[in-house]
Design an enzyme around this catalytic site. Structure first.
Site, PDB file in Angstrom:
ATOM      1  N   CYS A 137       0.829  -1.211   0.000  1.00 16.68           N
ATOM      2  CA  CYS A 137       0.000   0.000   0.000  1.00 16.68           C
ATOM      3  C   CYS A 137       0.860   1.257   0.000  1.00 16.68           C
ATOM      4  CB  CYS A 137      -0.939  -0.009   1.199  1.00 16.68           C
ATOM      5  SG  CYS A 137      -1.989   1.454   1.288  1.00 16.68           S
ATOM      6  N   CYS A 140      -0.415   4.095   2.233  1.00 15.16           N
ATOM      7  CA  CYS A 140      -0.161   3.867   3.666  1.00 15.16           C
ATOM      8  C   CYS A 140       1.316   4.090   3.997  1.00 15.16           C
ATOM      9  CB  CYS A 140      -0.508   2.443   4.072  1.00 15.16           C
ATOM     10  SG  CYS A 140      -2.026   1.807   3.374  1.00 15.16           S
ATOM     11  N   ASP A 141       2.199   3.566   3.179  1.00 17.91           N
ATOM     12  CA  ASP A 141       3.612   3.475   3.571  1.00 17.91           C
ATOM     13  C   ASP A 141       4.566   4.353   2.757  1.00 17.91           C
ATOM     14  OD1 ASP A 141       2.834   1.596   5.436  1.00 17.91           O
ATOM     15  OD2 ASP A 141       3.125  -0.085   4.074  1.00 17.91           O
TER      16      ASP A 141
END
Ligand code: NDP
Length: 313
Positions: A137, A140-141
């Site tokens: 992701c 997200c990261d």
């Protein structure tokens, strides 16, 4: 079929969608029973830092956040069962759910929050370096890799979106495409091809991710001429698709060709009255904890209204 138990509201799944549905349903007095499934906490249990969920200004670890969600759901009276629902029967006005242990439950409303599972390449090094540079992701990261070179594997809309997103944070994004063309929509392909810091490696597959305790490079192989290349990267984003966890609803609920459940626009209603869907099981576009939580809330409100409309108290 012997029905042993009657419930007003059963929630299937224990990610942000399921727990949020439980918080709202419990507070509305629906006495929800939540079945966690075989991975209690869902995809966030394999995530380390969560920095984009509002309300956690210092960030939080994925498993800790899911623990908070669970406690909040329990605080208002949700009954949590660490069990799997293995079958459903949506023939009648009341829905029958079968548990792993063979018990049947009659439920007036069902909220499906079974999520989706990211597909992985299946390399040993991918498993070993998971959360140590390997992620599924970018939204997200990606932030953890700003200023560093990264790679994305895949050639669909997700890979194209992730590469474009990362190109705003990272000096160079290597996109590893296994064929000589991309599957992504034309507009997304154009965006990727026109972004100067995205380098597309055509006909290439990842052989290994290199690094001891963190990702340092990837070794890719050209499928046409067999040549290999080592590319230094700190982040490796696998974007080769997700599998929605919806197989138990096959032949019961409307789904798209990939198995994502279809909700009526602007609501969480499925095509069966009293059955609602929230989170990634019906979302192949956004796939965020916060959007899953949002639709979990909607599903509980929809379930509550359904019960009122049908005079079930
Ligand atoms: P897709 O299934 O569309 O694409 C997966 C990609 O991964 C394919 O290009 C495939 O290659 C590649 N792939 C699969 N296995 C491997 C492997 N082992 N090694 C290397 N590459 C591999 O998944 P997406 O997640 O991209 O998209 C899913 C759906 O969601 C699509 O319908 C998409 O349009 C939609 N979507 C829409 C968005 C939007 O509207 N904004 C955003 C994101 C997704 P190959 O092509 O060779 O099979």
């Amino acid at each position: 079929m012997s029905v042993l138990e009657k419930q007003k509201c059963v929630i299937i799944g224990s990610g942000p969608a399921g727990y949020t549905a439980a918080i709202y349903a419990a507070r509305a007095g629906l006495n929800p029973v939540l079945f966690t499934g075989k991975e209690p906490g869902g995809q966030l249990m394999i995530t380390t830092d969560v920095d984009n969920f509002p309300g956690y200004p210092a960030g939080i670890m994925g498993p800790e956040m899911m623990e908070d969600f669970r406690k909040q759901a329990e605080r208002f009276g949700t009954e949590i069962r660490y069990e799997l629902i293995t079958g459903v029967d949506f023939t009648g006005p009341v829905h029958i759910l079968t548990t792993e242990s063979g018990k049947n439950i009659e439920a007036n409303t069902v909220i499906i929050s079974t999520g989706a599972t990211a597909k992985w390449l299946g390399l040993d090094s991918e498993k070993r370096l998971m959360n140590k540079g390997v992620s599924a992701c970018a939204v997200c990261d990606g932030f953890f890799f700003r200023g560093m070179d990264v790679a994305v594997v895949g050639a669909g809309d997700t890979a194209a979106e992730e590469a474009s997103y990362l190109a705003k944070l990272c000096p160079k994004v290597h996109l590893i495409v296994r064929r000589n063309e991309m599957r992504a929509s034309k507009i997304m392909q154009e965006r990727v091809k026109n972004t100067p810091n995205i380098v597309i490696h055509w006909n290439s597959e990842t052989v290994e991710i290199l690094g001891e305790n963190e990702t340092e490079a990837i070794r890719i192989k050209n499928n046409v001429n067999g040549s290999e290349e080592v590319i230094p990267v700190k982040g490796f984003f696998v974007a080769i698709g997700h599998q929605p966890n919806t197989s138990i609803f096959d032949n019961w609920l409307q789904m798209d060709s990939s198995g994502y459940l279809i909700a009526q626009q602007g609501s969480t209603k499925t095509d069966i009255p009293g059955v609602f869907v929230s989170g990634d099981a019906a979302d192949k576009v956004y796939r965020q904890a916060i959007t899953a939580a949002g639709t979990g809330c909607m599903a509980a409100l929809d379930a509550e209204r359904y019960l009122v409309e049908h005079g079930i108290s």
